[in-house]
Motif scaffolding. Structure first.
Motif, PDB file in Angstrom:
ATOM      1  N   ASP A 575      -6.800   6.197  21.062  1.00 15.33           N
ATOM      2  CA  ASP A 575      -6.778   5.937  22.502  1.00 15.33           C
ATOM      3  C   ASP A 575      -7.271   7.542  23.180  1.00 15.33           C
ATOM      4  O   ASP A 575      -7.847   8.204  22.753  1.00 15.33           O
ATOM      5  CB  ASP A 575      -5.806   5.646  22.835  1.00 15.33           C
ATOM      6  N   SER A 576      -7.312   7.344  24.102  1.00  9.62           N
ATOM      7  CA  SER A 576      -8.064   8.178  25.395  1.00  9.62           C
ATOM      8  C   SER A 576      -7.326   9.407  26.133  1.00  9.62           C
ATOM      9  O   SER A 576      -7.584  10.209  26.662  1.00  9.62           O
ATOM     10  CB  SER A 576      -9.300   7.093  26.612  1.00  9.62           C
ATOM     11  N   LYS A 580     -10.237  15.367  24.738  1.00 11.51           N
ATOM     12  CA  LYS A 580     -11.736  14.783  23.986  1.00 11.51           C
ATOM     13  C   LYS A 580     -11.357  15.804  22.850  1.00 11.51           C
ATOM     14  O   LYS A 580     -11.422  14.933  21.076  1.00 11.51           O
ATOM     15  CB  LYS A 580     -13.065  15.479  24.293  1.00 11.51           C
ATOM     16  N   ASN A 583      -8.451  15.414  19.764  1.00 11.92           N
ATOM     17  CA  ASN A 583      -7.902  13.971  19.888  1.00 11.92           C
ATOM     18  C   ASN A 583      -9.309  13.299  18.523  1.00 11.92           C
ATOM     19  O   ASN A 583      -8.938  13.078  17.591  1.00 11.92           O
ATOM     20  CB  ASN A 583      -8.698  12.473  20.647  1.00 11.92           C
ATOM     21  N   SER A 615     -11.441   9.244  20.262  1.00 16.51           N
ATOM     22  CA  SER A 615     -11.270   8.392  21.181  1.00 16.51           C
ATOM     23  C   SER A 615     -12.737   8.081  21.877  1.00 16.51           C
ATOM     24  O   SER A 615     -13.227   6.969  22.446  1.00 16.51           O
ATOM     25  CB  SER A 615     -10.614   8.432  22.954  1.00 16.51           C
ATOM     26  N   SER A 616     -13.853   7.867  20.877  1.00 14.71           N
ATOM     27  CA  SER A 616     -14.880   7.393  21.172  1.00 14.71           C
ATOM     28  C   SER A 616     -16.105   6.427  20.958  1.00 14.71           C
ATOM     29  O   SER A 616     -16.630   6.178  21.085  1.00 14.71           O
ATOM     30  CB  SER A 616     -16.149   8.818  20.072  1.00 14.71           C
ATOM     31  N   ASN A 622      -8.828   0.917  27.150  1.00 14.89           N
ATOM     32  CA  ASN A 622      -7.779   2.193  27.399  1.00 14.89           C
ATOM     33  C   ASN A 622      -7.136   1.556  28.334  1.00 14.89           C
ATOM     34  O   ASN A 622      -5.725   2.681  28.596  1.00 14.89           O
ATOM     35  CB  ASN A 622      -8.312   3.621  26.944  1.00 14.89           C
ATOM     36  N   ARG A 628      -4.686   0.858  24.021  1.00 12.92           N
ATOM     37  CA  ARG A 628      -4.783   2.047  23.824  1.00 12.92           C
ATOM     38  C   ARG A 628      -3.985   1.884  22.134  1.00 12.92           C
ATOM     39  O   ARG A 628      -4.623   2.789  21.742  1.00 12.92           O
ATOM     40  CB  ARG A 628      -4.205   2.541  24.225  1.00 12.92           C
ATOM     41  N   ASN A 631      -6.765   0.814  19.660  1.00 14.81           N
ATOM     42  CA  ASN A 631      -8.299   1.425  19.395  1.00 14.81           C
ATOM     43  C   ASN A 631      -7.066   2.738  18.619  1.00 14.81           C
ATOM     44  O   ASN A 631      -8.340   3.529  18.057  1.00 14.81           O
ATOM     45  CB  ASN A 631      -7.943   2.320  20.812  1.00 14.81           C
TER      46      ASN A 631
END
Length: 641
Positions: A575-576, A580, A583, A615-616, A622, A628, A631
Motif C-alpha cells: 500500500d502507500s 517509495k 515500499n 505502491s505503484s 489507499n 490498503r 493493495n
C-alpha cells in the motif's frame, strides 16, 4: 423396552407352568384366561382384554389374569391402566409374583413418576428370589430415577414454538430437515393410505413435504415430489447443505437389500430425479435407517442393527471415497450402548453430533444427546441435552440450524394436533460451532460459460483440507460451509485455467455469519493472466513467509508442473504507507521470499522471476483500511507460454 417386557412375561409364564395350577379354582376363569393368551399371542389384544375381564368376573382375585392384563396394557402403552392393575395384584397378594414391584416401578418410570418409581425399585431390590440380570436392569433404572430427579431440579431454558399450520398438517409431522441457508424445510408426514394400498395391518403411509422461508414466514407445505413420494413409506430425510441432493429411508422396496435401506435422489434444475438405492456396503440384509449427510457430502451417518454393533441399533459412518461409499464403521463405545442409538444429526460444522439413545443415562425412553469430535477424530462422552428438552417420553429426530442457535424437533405435546414440528432456542452449553457459508458459481472469465471445477477449503493453520467438492457441471453453482472457529483458504482449480484464491478470516470474528456471495472467474492460462495470491502471508513490515502460506505455494508448484511450458513472475505490491523507497524494497523482498521458497521446493528456478513494484500499481483506494489491505498483495503472472 420390548426385550425387557418379553423377559418378564417369559419369567411369569415359566412360574405358572412350574406351579402346575393357578391362583383360582374357577374352571371358567381359567378357560377365559387361556383364550386370552391365545388371542394375545395372535396380536388380538382387544379380544384378549375382553376374555381377561370375563375371567376376572368369575374370580376377582385371579392374579394371573391381572398379570397378563398388565402386560397387554404395557404393549398398548396404556400406562395408568397398567399401574392400576399392578396395584390390584399387590392388594390381593404382593408376594405371589416376585417381579411385581419391578413391573410397577418400570411403569411409573415411563410416565415420569420418578420419586414413587424409585421407592418401588428399592422395594423390588430387597427381593431374594429374582434373577441377577433383572436386578442389574433394576439398579440401572434406579440410577435413572435419581438422574431424572436431579435434572428436574436443574432445568435448562426451553421454550418450544409450534411452526404453525403452514408447516404442520392435521396428521403427524416429524423428521425435519433443513438446508444450510435455513430457507428450505422438509418434513415427513404420516398420511392415510389411498384405499387401493390399505393392508390388513397398515392403513398409513409416510411422504415428504417441503416448505420455504419467505419474508420470515414459512410457505404452505406441499408434497416434495411425485418421483420420490410413493404409496408406501419414505421417511427420515437428510438434505445436502445446498439442497442439491438428499438421502432418506425406505422400507420394503423390491430393490432393497434388507428390511429398510437408504436411498439418494438429486435435484436437477428444480426437479428431483428418481431415487436410487445407494447399495452395498452401506445397505445390508439388515436395516439401515435415518441417514445424516455431512455438509461436505463426504460422510454419511446412519442407524443400523447390522452385525458388529454394541446393541440393538447402533450409529455407523461411511465415507465417500473414489466414487463409492466405504465399508461402514461403528462409532464405538463412546457413542453406542447395549440398547439403541438412533436419529443421528451431524451439524454443518462436521464436528458436533446429535442423536437419540435409550442406553445412555436419561429421563426415560429415548433422550437426545450431543457429542463432539476432538482433534484426534474421537467422539466425546455424550451429554444429555437436559430437562425439559428431554422428558419421560420419546425424544428424537432433532436438527440444528447452521448458526447453531436454533433447534427443530417433533413432539406430540399438543395432543389435539398429533405430532408437530417445533423450534426452540438452543441453550449455550449444547450449541455446535456456528457455520457460515460461501456460494455462487464458477465461470470462464472470457466466455462467461459456467464451469465444473474442483473446490478446496483449507484450514490454513494446519494446511489440512477441510472440504473438497466440485461445482455443478451445468450451472457452475457451488456452496461451501465455513465453521466460524478457523481461518480458511479457498482454492478453485480446473485444468487449463489458473487457480482462484480467496481467504476467510473467521476465527474470533463475531460478525462472521453474513453469507458470502462470490462468483468465481477462472482465467485461461494465457500470457498476461494473473492470480492474486490471497493466501500468502507475511508479518507486518516483514518479508518472512508465514507457515499459513505453504498450501497456496504448493498449488503454484502443482500448476507449473502440470503446465511445463509456462514461465511466470512473482510480483510483490504494497500500500502507500511508508516511503517509495521503503515500499519498493519491502515488495521486492517479499516477492523474493516467495521465489526462494518455490525454487527450494521444486526445480522451477529457470521458469520463475520476481520483482517488487512497491505502491505503484494499486487495485483499490489507499484511503481506507480495506483498500490498503487489497493493495498489499502477491501476484503470480504468466509471462511466457
Amino acid at each position: 423396552m420390548l426385550k425387557n417386557l418379553l423377559l418378564i412375561l417369559l419369567i411369569f409364564l415359566t412360574l405358572i407352568i412350574k406351579a402346575q395350577d393357578f391362583s383360582t379354582k374357577s374352571k371358567k376363569a381359567i378357560k377365559y384366561y387361556k383364550s386370552a393368551i391365545f388371542h394375545f399371542d395372535n396380536n388380538k389384544t382387544d379380544i384378549a382384554v375382553k376374555e381377561l375381564k370375563r375371567a376376572i368376573k368369575k374370580d376377582n382375585n385371579f392374579i394371573e389374569a391381572y398379570l397378563l392384563m398388565g402386560d397387554i396394557y404395557k404393549v398398548r402403552k396404556e400406562n395408568q391402566k397398567e399401574i392400576n392393575t399392578y396395584f390390584k395384584i399387590i392388594e390381593i397378594d404382593e408376594n405371589f409374583f416376585p417381579y411385581i414391584y419391578y413391573n410397577l416401578a418400570s411403569s411409573e418410570l415411563r410416565i415420569g413418576e420418578y420419586e414413587i418409581a424409585k421407592s418401588h425399585f428399592i422395594k423390588f431390590l430387597k427381593e431374594k428370589k429374582v434373577r441377577k440380570d433383572i436386578i442389574n436392569i433394576a439398579e440401572q433404572k434406579l440410577k435413572q430415577c435419581d438422574f431424572a430427579i436431579e435434572q428436574i431440579k436443574n432445568p435448562v431454558k426451553f421454550n418450544p414454538i409450534n411452526l404453525g399450520p403452514n408447516v404442520n398438517s392435521i396428521y403427524d409431522d416429524y423428521w425435519p430437515a433443513l438446508t444450510v441457508d435455513g430457507k428450505t424445510l422438509i418434513t415427513t408426514v404420516m398420511l392415510p393410505k389411498e384405499e387401493a394400498y390399505i393392508s390388513l395391518h397398515d392403513s398409513t403411509q409416510e411422504d415428504f413435504y417441503v416448505s420455504y422461508l419467505k419474508n420470515k414466514n414459512w410457505t404452505k407445505a406441499t408434497k416434495l415430489s411425485s418421483i420420490i413420494n410413493t404409496p408406501f413409506n419414505e421417511g427420515a430425510l437428510s438434505i445436502s447443505s445446498d439442497g442439491s441432493y438428499c438421502f432418506f429411508t425406505a422400507c420394503g422396496r423390491s430393490n432393497g437389500y434388507g428390511l429398510c435401506d437408504i436411498y439418494m435422489a438429486k435435484n436437477e434444475n428444480g426437479k428431483w430425479t428418481r431415487p436410487v438405492n445407494i447399495g452395498r456396503p452401506v445397505n445390508s440384509k439388515y436395516s439401515e435407517k435415518q441417514p445424516s449427510i455431512s455438509s461436505d457430502g463426504k460422510t454419511l451417518y446412519f442407524s443400523s442393527n447390522r452385525p458388529g454393533g454394541k446393541g440393538n441399533m447402533d450409529l455407523w459412518v461411511s465415507t465417500y471415497e473414489n466414487s463409492r461409499w466405504s465399508e461402514p464403521q461403528n462409532l464405538g463405545d463412546s457413542i453406542n450402548t447395549f440398547n439403541s442409538e438412533i436419529s443421528p444429526f451431524i451439524h454443518h460444522d462436521n464436528q458436533t453430533l446429535y442423536f437419540a439413545s435409550n442406553g445412555h443415562m436419561g429421563m426415560g425412553g429415548y433422550d437426545m444427546f450431543v457429542s463432539r469430535k476432538d482433534s484426534t477424530e474421537k467422539w466425546s462422552r455424550p451429554e444429555n441435552l437436559g430437562y425439559p428438552i428431554n422428558t419421560f417420553g420419546e425424544e428424537f429426530g432433532m436438527i440444528i440450524n447452521s448458526e447453531g442457535n436454533k433447534a427443530f424437533f417433533s413432539s406430540d405435546r399438543e395432543k389435539v394436533t398429533g405430532r408437530d414440528i417445533y423450534e426452540f432456542a438452543l441453550p449455550e452449553k449444547i450449541k455446535p460451532i456456528s457455520v457460515n457459508y460461501v456460494n455462487g458459481f464458477v465461470y470462464d472469465s472470457k466466455t462467461n460459460i459456467k464451469l465444473e471445477a474442483e473446490i478446496e477449503l483449507i484450514d490454513i493453520e494446519t494446511n489440512k483440507i477441510i472440504t473438497k467438492k466440485t461445482s455443478d457441471k451445468t450451472s457452475g453453482k457451488y456452496l461451501v460451509c465455513l465453521p466460524t472457529n478457523k481461518n480458511y483458504a479457498l482454492e478453485v482449480n480446473k485444468k487449463g485455467y489458473l487457480f482462484f484464491s480467496e481467504n476467510f478470516s473467521l476465527k474470533d470474528n463475531n460478525n462472521s455469519l453474513n453469507p458470502y456471495l462470490i462468483n468465481i472467474p477462472l482465467h485461461p492460462i494465457n500470457i498476461g493472466e494473473k492470480i492474486i495470491l490471497k493466501n500468502i502471508f507475511f508479518s507486518t513490515n516483514s518479508y518472512e513467509l508465514k507457515k499459513e502460506s505453504f498450501f497456496e505455494l504448493s498449488k503454484i508448484i502443482q500448476l507449473m508442473n502440470n503446465n511445463p511450458d509456462i514461465k511466470a513472475e512473482i510480483a510483490g505490491h504494497t500500500d502507500s504507507t511508508g516511503t517509495k523507497e521503503y515500499n519498493i524494497k519491502l515488495s521486492q523482498n517479499r516477492a523474493k521470499s516467495v521465489y526462494n521458497y518455490l525454487i527450494k521446493n521444486s526445480d522451477l528456478k529457470s521458469r520463475l522471476t520476481y520483482k517488487g513494484y512497491g505502491s505503484s500499481m494499486p487495485i483499490a483506494t489507499n484511503n481506507t483500511i480495506l483498500g490498503r489491505s487489497k493493495n498489499r498483495r502477491t501476484e503470480f503472472i504468466i509471462i511466457t507460454k
